[in-house]
Write an enzyme that holds these catalytic residues in place. Structure first.
Site, PDB file in Angstrom:
ATOM      1  N   SER A   1      -2.823  -6.061   9.608  1.00 16.05           N
ATOM      2  CA  SER A   1      -1.417  -6.137   9.226  1.00 16.05           C
ATOM      3  C   SER A   1      -0.854  -4.733   9.060  1.00 16.05           C
ATOM      4  CB  SER A   1      -1.269  -6.907   7.908  1.00 16.05           C
ATOM      5  OG  SER A   1       0.066  -6.870   7.453  1.00 16.05           O
ATOM      6  N   HIS A   2       0.448  -4.627   9.179  1.00 15.38           N
ATOM      7  CA  HIS A   2       1.116  -3.360   8.893  1.00 15.38           C
ATOM      8  C   HIS A   2       1.095  -3.045   7.399  1.00 15.38           C
ATOM      9  CE1 HIS A   2       2.508  -3.731  12.993  1.00 15.38           C
ATOM     10  NE2 HIS A   2       2.970  -2.503  12.916  1.00 15.38           N
ATOM     11  N   SER A   3       0.818  -4.054   6.593  1.00 17.91           N
ATOM     12  CA  SER A   3       0.785  -3.908   5.138  1.00 17.91           C
ATOM     13  C   SER A   3      -0.630  -4.154   4.631  1.00 17.91           C
ATOM     14  CB  SER A   3       1.740  -4.922   4.498  1.00 17.91           C
ATOM     15  OG  SER A   3       1.462  -5.073   3.122  1.00 17.91           O
TER      16      SER A   3
END
Length: 130
Positions: free
Chosen positions: A11-13
């Site tokens: 994920s980007h997070s």
């Protein structure tokens, strides 16, 4: 412990990646190796090819690894990471086109049942079918 397909969440997070991995572990248990990575090396939003490679290695299984991603950049970097693996491993890693949370749970559930990599990918991707 019987070998099962491993699951990687990208994920980007980092919070989303960790939360998704935690949910998978709570629902499926420890019989499936689950690894995750999220965010860029500076702690912001993004993805990192070296971190994805580390996650694939952490979830590695002779039955293969299914990678679940959140957005296009995560998919692109995951595909780059797969290309950078040793040749013997490349064909045993797939990037699934599936919603990250639901896909990861479905993929891990299928993997826990002893399914093949192709079956795990197909079940995860059923969620994206029209």
């Amino acid at each position: 412990m019987t070998e099962t397909v491993g699951i990687v969440i990208v994920s980007h997070s980092s919070d989303i990646a960790k939360g998704t991995a935690d949910m998978v572990r709570q629902m499926v248990g420890t019989e499936v190796k689950v690894a995750f990575c999220g965010g860029n090396p500076d702690g912001g939003l993004g993805t990192s090819v070296p971190l994805i490679i580390d996650a694939i290695n952490a979830a590695w299984s002779p039955k293969g690894v299914a990678v679940l991603v959140d957005l296009g950049g995560a998919e692109t970097n995951s595909e780059m990471a797969v290309e950078m693996l040793e040749p013997a491993r490349r064909d045993l890693v797939v990037v699934c086109n599936a919603p990250i949370v639901e896909g990861a749970v479905m993929a891990a559930t299928e993997a826990a049942g002893g399914s093949t990599l192709a079956q795990v990918k197909a079940v995860a991707e059923e969620l994206s079918a029209d």
